[in-house]
Design a protein around this motif. Structure first.
Motif, PDB file in Angstrom:
ATOM      1  N   ALA A 110       0.826  -1.214   0.000  1.00  0.00           N
ATOM      2  CA  ALA A 110       0.000   0.000   0.000  1.00  0.00           C
ATOM      3  C   ALA A 110       0.859   1.264   0.000  1.00  0.00           C
ATOM      4  O   ALA A 110       0.609   2.222   0.736  1.00  0.00           O
ATOM      5  CB  ALA A 110      -0.947  -0.003   1.193  1.00  0.00           C
ATOM      6  N   LYS A 111       1.881   1.284  -0.859  1.00  0.00           N
ATOM      7  CA  LYS A 111       2.798   2.425  -0.911  1.00  0.00           C
ATOM      8  C   LYS A 111       2.084   3.714  -1.293  1.00  0.00           C
ATOM      9  O   LYS A 111       2.276   4.761  -0.667  1.00  0.00           O
ATOM     10  CB  LYS A 111       3.925   2.137  -1.915  1.00  0.00           C
ATOM     11  N   ASN A 112       1.259   3.653  -2.323  1.00  0.00           N
ATOM     12  CA  ASN A 112       0.568   4.851  -2.799  1.00  0.00           C
ATOM     13  C   ASN A 112      -0.366   5.427  -1.737  1.00  0.00           C
ATOM     14  O   ASN A 112      -0.513   6.649  -1.626  1.00  0.00           O
ATOM     15  CB  ASN A 112      -0.211   4.544  -4.078  1.00  0.00           C
ATOM     16  N   PHE A 113      -0.994   4.541  -0.972  1.00  0.00           N
ATOM     17  CA  PHE A 113      -1.895   4.998   0.086  1.00  0.00           C
ATOM     18  C   PHE A 113      -1.120   5.795   1.137  1.00  0.00           C
ATOM     19  O   PHE A 113      -1.538   6.890   1.548  1.00  0.00           O
ATOM     20  CB  PHE A 113      -2.589   3.806   0.734  1.00  0.00           C
ATOM     21  N   PHE A 114       0.008   5.261   1.588  1.00  0.00           N
ATOM     22  CA  PHE A 114       0.792   5.945   2.621  1.00  0.00           C
ATOM     23  C   PHE A 114       1.409   7.231   2.092  1.00  0.00           C
ATOM     24  O   PHE A 114       1.500   8.230   2.817  1.00  0.00           O
ATOM     25  CB  PHE A 114       1.877   5.010   3.160  1.00  0.00           C
ATOM     26  N   ARG A 115       1.844   7.225   0.836  1.00  0.00           N
ATOM     27  CA  ARG A 115       2.396   8.455   0.249  1.00  0.00           C
ATOM     28  C   ARG A 115       1.346   9.549   0.218  1.00  0.00           C
ATOM     29  O   ARG A 115       1.609  10.701   0.589  1.00  0.00           O
ATOM     30  CB  ARG A 115       2.887   8.168  -1.169  1.00  0.00           C
ATOM     31  N   SER A 116       0.153   9.200  -0.215  1.00  0.00           N
ATOM     32  CA  SER A 116      -0.930  10.185  -0.293  1.00  0.00           C
ATOM     33  C   SER A 116      -1.322  10.672   1.098  1.00  0.00           C
ATOM     34  O   SER A 116      -1.533  11.876   1.311  1.00  0.00           O
ATOM     35  CB  SER A 116      -2.145   9.577  -0.992  1.00  0.00           C
ATOM     36  N   THR A 117      -1.406   9.747   2.042  1.00  0.00           N
ATOM     37  CA  THR A 117      -1.809  10.103   3.400  1.00  0.00           C
ATOM     38  C   THR A 117      -0.820  11.066   4.044  1.00  0.00           C
ATOM     39  O   THR A 117      -1.211  12.039   4.706  1.00  0.00           O
ATOM     40  CB  THR A 117      -1.936   8.842   4.269  1.00  0.00           C
ATOM     41  N   LEU A 118       0.464  10.812   3.847  1.00  0.00           N
ATOM     42  CA  LEU A 118       1.484  11.664   4.447  1.00  0.00           C
ATOM     43  C   LEU A 118       1.601  13.014   3.744  1.00  0.00           C
ATOM     44  O   LEU A 118       2.062  13.991   4.350  1.00  0.00           O
ATOM     45  CB  LEU A 118       2.845  10.950   4.418  1.00  0.00           C
ATOM     46  N   PHE A 119       1.176  13.076   2.478  1.00  0.00           N
ATOM     47  CA  PHE A 119       1.306  14.323   1.730  1.00  0.00           C
ATOM     48  C   PHE A 119       0.093  15.233   1.885  1.00  0.00           C
ATOM     49  O   PHE A 119       0.200  16.447   1.686  1.00  0.00           O
ATOM     50  CB  PHE A 119       1.531  14.017   0.238  1.00  0.00           C
ATOM     51  N   VAL A 120      -1.052  14.684   2.256  1.00  0.00           N
ATOM     52  CA  VAL A 120      -2.290  15.475   2.364  1.00  0.00           C
ATOM     53  C   VAL A 120      -2.136  16.690   3.286  1.00  0.00           C
ATOM     54  O   VAL A 120      -2.621  17.785   2.945  1.00  0.00           O
ATOM     55  CB  VAL A 120      -3.458  14.580   2.828  1.00  0.00           C
ATOM     56  N   PRO A 121      -1.480  16.586   4.465  1.00  0.00           N
ATOM     57  CA  PRO A 121      -1.348  17.776   5.327  1.00  0.00           C
ATOM     58  C   PRO A 121      -0.679  18.956   4.644  1.00  0.00           C
ATOM     59  O   PRO A 121      -0.989  20.114   4.966  1.00  0.00           O
ATOM     60  CB  PRO A 121      -0.488  17.260   6.496  1.00  0.00           C
ATOM     61  N   ALA A 122       0.240  18.688   3.699  1.00  0.00           N
ATOM     62  CA  ALA A 122       0.922  19.784   3.008  1.00  0.00           C
ATOM     63  C   ALA A 122      -0.042  20.573   2.129  1.00  0.00           C
ATOM     64  O   ALA A 122       0.213  21.745   1.808  1.00  0.00           O
ATOM     65  CB  ALA A 122       2.070  19.240   2.166  1.00  0.00           C
ATOM     66  N   LEU A 123      -1.148  19.960   1.734  1.00  0.00           N
ATOM     67  CA  LEU A 123      -2.136  20.624   0.892  1.00  0.00           C
ATOM     68  C   LEU A 123      -3.110  21.463   1.715  1.00  0.00           C
ATOM     69  O   LEU A 123      -3.886  22.238   1.162  1.00  0.00           O
ATOM     70  CB  LEU A 123      -2.913  19.593   0.073  1.00  0.00           C
ATOM     71  N   THR A 124      -3.082  21.283   3.026  1.00  0.00           N
ATOM     72  CA  THR A 124      -3.994  22.006   3.909  1.00  0.00           C
ATOM     73  C   THR A 124      -3.487  23.418   4.147  1.00  0.00           C
ATOM     74  O   THR A 124      -2.300  23.630   4.398  1.00  0.00           O
ATOM     75  CB  THR A 124      -4.131  21.272   5.259  1.00  0.00           C
ATOM     76  N   SER A 125      -4.377  24.387   4.090  1.00  0.00           N
ATOM     77  CA  SER A 125      -3.997  25.775   4.362  1.00  0.00           C
ATOM     78  C   SER A 125      -3.460  25.903   5.777  1.00  0.00           C
ATOM     79  O   SER A 125      -3.998  25.315   6.724  1.00  0.00           O
ATOM     80  CB  SER A 125      -5.211  26.688   4.177  1.00  0.00           C
ATOM     81  N   VAL A 126      -2.390  26.673   5.924  1.00  0.00           N
ATOM     82  CA  VAL A 126      -1.798  26.855   7.252  1.00  0.00           C
ATOM     83  C   VAL A 126      -2.775  27.574   8.178  1.00  0.00           C
ATOM     84  O   VAL A 126      -2.753  27.375   9.403  1.00  0.00           O
ATOM     85  CB  VAL A 126      -0.474  27.635   7.133  1.00  0.00           C
ATOM     86  N   VAL A 127      -3.651  28.396   7.612  1.00  0.00           N
ATOM     87  CA  VAL A 127      -4.656  29.080   8.428  1.00  0.00           C
ATOM     88  C   VAL A 127      -5.636  28.063   9.015  1.00  0.00           C
ATOM     89  O   VAL A 127      -5.954  28.094  10.208  1.00  0.00           O
ATOM     90  CB  VAL A 127      -5.403  30.132   7.586  1.00  0.00           C
ATOM     91  N   VAL A 128      -6.098  27.150   8.167  1.00  0.00           N
ATOM     92  CA  VAL A 128      -7.015  26.102   8.642  1.00  0.00           C
ATOM     93  C   VAL A 128      -6.310  25.188   9.628  1.00  0.00           C
ATOM     94  O   VAL A 128      -6.863  24.849  10.687  1.00  0.00           O
ATOM     95  CB  VAL A 128      -7.540  25.291   7.435  1.00  0.00           C
ATOM     96  N   ALA A 129      -5.081  24.785   9.305  1.00  0.00           N
ATOM     97  CA  ALA A 129      -4.333  23.892  10.185  1.00  0.00           C
ATOM     98  C   ALA A 129      -4.080  24.541  11.546  1.00  0.00           C
ATOM     99  O   ALA A 129      -4.225  23.900  12.589  1.00  0.00           O
ATOM    100  CB  ALA A 129      -3.004  23.509   9.536  1.00  0.00           C
ATOM    101  N   GLY A 130      -3.716  25.826  11.538  1.00  0.00           N
ATOM    102  CA  GLY A 130      -3.474  26.522  12.798  1.00  0.00           C
ATOM    103  C   GLY A 130      -4.726  26.622  13.651  1.00  0.00           C
ATOM    104  O   GLY A 130      -4.672  26.458  14.877  1.00  0.00           O
ATOM    105  N   THR A 131      -5.860  26.864  13.004  1.00  0.00           N
ATOM    106  CA  THR A 131      -7.128  26.948  13.743  1.00  0.00           C
ATOM    107  C   THR A 131      -7.496  25.600  14.357  1.00  0.00           C
ATOM    108  O   THR A 131      -7.919  25.526  15.517  1.00  0.00           O
ATOM    109  CB  THR A 131      -8.253  27.418  12.803  1.00  0.00           C
TER     110      THR A 131
END
Length: 305
Positions: A110-131
Motif C-alpha cells: 500500500a505504498k501509494n496509500f501511505f504516500r498520499s496520506t502523508l502528503f495530504v497535510p501539506a495541501l492544507t492551508s496553514v490558516v485552517v491547520a493553525g485553527t
C-alpha cells in the motif's frame, strides 16, 4: 528600409545562436525577476533600516534601529525561532528519510496509500491547520489533547499557556505539515540510486543497516543538504503558524513570538517601518550565516577531484 528588416532579423538570430551569448539570453528572465522581486526590495529594506519611517515623517537616524534590536523582546523572539528551527530539524530530516526508505522497499505494501496520506497535510492551508490545532490543543478538558492525556491519568494542560508545551505544539504542527513534503524529496533521491549497488552489496554479505549507512545515506547527501537548507529557512521564517495558534501576534509572555512576528509587530502593528526593516535585515544575515556555515560543514564548497 525593406532590405534592413531581414538583415536585422538575421543579426538577432545570429546573436541568439551564439554559444557565448545564448546562455545569458536564457537566464535573462530569471535575472530580471530576481532584480525586481528580491534584490530591489532587499536594497530598499537596507536603506529603510537606517531611517525612521513613520507616517508622514522619514529621516536618517544611522544605526539607531539596530541598537534598538538588542532588547529582551527581540532576544526572546530570536531564541524562540532558534529553538523551533533546531527541534524541527531533528524531526524533519531523519523521520522523512526513514519513512522514504520504508516506502521505497520492495516488501512495503500500500505504498501509494501511505504516500498520499502523508502528503495530504501539506495541501492544507496553514490558516485552517493553525485553527484546528488551536482547538485540539485548547485548555478545556474536552479538547482533543487533554482528552487523550486524561486516559493516562494526566490532568489537563495549558498547551498554549506554558513555554515548553507551546513549543511542543508548534513542533507538532510543523511535523504534521512538512513531513510529507520532505518525504517526497527523499523518495525522488532514492529513485535515482541504482538498484545494482544494493544487489552488489547483498552479494558481498552487507546487511540492511550496512546498505543504509554505506549506500543510501552517502548518495542522498545532496538531497539531505537541500532539505536541511530549506528547513532552516522555513524555521526562521515561521510566523503564520504562531499567529493562528494564538489568534494573533500576542502570546502569553511572548512564548510564541518569532523573529518574523517581531518584524510584523514593529513594522505593521506599530507602523515603524524603519525598525521593522532592521529586524528583516537581521533575520536575513542570521539565516545567511547559518546556511553558509552548514554548507561549509557539509563540504559543499569543495571542488570534486
Amino acid at each position: 528600409m525593406e532590405n534592413s528588416s531581414p538583415k536585422t532579423t538575421k543579426k538577432i538570430s545570429g546573436i541568439l545562436y551564439n554559444q557565448k551569448i545564448a546562455p545569458y539570453v536564457f537566464v535573462l528572465p530569471f535575472l530580471i525577476s530576481f532584480v525586481i522581486f528580491f534584490a530591489s526590495p532587499v536594497l530598499s529594506a537596507i536603506n529603510m533600516s537606517f531611517q525612521s519611517v513613520l507616517p508622514g515623517q522619514v529621516e536618517y537616524i544611522g544605526l539607531d534601529n539596530y541598537k534598538k534590536l538588542w532588547n529582551p523582546t527581540f532576544l526572546k523572539a530570536l531564541m524562540n525561532s532558534s529553538k523551533y528551527t533546531f527541534y524541527t530539524l531533528l524531526i524533519l530530516i531523519p523521520i522523512p528519510l526513514i519513512l522514504a526508505v520504508f516506502l521505497n522497499s520492495k516488501v512495503m505494501v500500500a505504498k501509494n496509500f501511505f504516500r498520499s496520506t502523508l502528503f495530504v497535510p501539506a495541501l492544507t492551508s496553514v490558516v485552517v491547520a493553525g485553527t484546528i490545532f488551536r482547538l485540539a490543543f485548547g485548555e478545556l478538558e474536552g479538547s482533543l489533547m487533554n482528552t487523550i492525556i486524561s486516559y493516562f491519568g494526566i490532568e489537563k494542560q495549558r498547551w498554549l499557556g506554558k513555554e515548553n508545551l507551546a513549543m511542543i505544539t508548534l513542533i507538532t504542527l510543523a511535523a504534521w505539515r512538512w513531513i510529507g513534503i520532505n518525504l517526497l524529496y527523499f523518495m525522488a533521491g532514492l529513485q535515482n540510486i541504482s538498484k545494482e549497488l544494493y544487489e552488489s552489496a547483498e552479494i558481498d554479505g552487507a546487511s540492511t543497516w550496512d546498505k543504509f549507512l554505506r549506500i543510501t545515506v552517502p548518495l542522498l547527501k545532496p538531497i539531505t543538504i537541500y532539505v536541511f537548507t530549506i528547513s532552516i529557512y522555513g524555521g526562521y521564517s515561521m510566523f503564520t503558524e504562531s499567529y493562528m495558534l494564538w489568534a494573533g501576534n500576542r502570546s502569553p509572555n511572548d512564548i510564541g513570538l518569532t523573529i518574523v512576528g517581531y518584524l510584523y509587530r514593529n513594522g505593521l502593528e506599530q507602523n515603524n517601518l524603519g525598525l521593522g526593516s532592521a529586524v528583516g535585515i537581521a533575520l536575513l544575515v542570521i539565516t545567511f550565516i547559518i546556511t553558509i556555515t552548514q554548507l561549509k560543514f557539509f563540504g559543499m564548497f569543495k571542488k570534486e577531484e
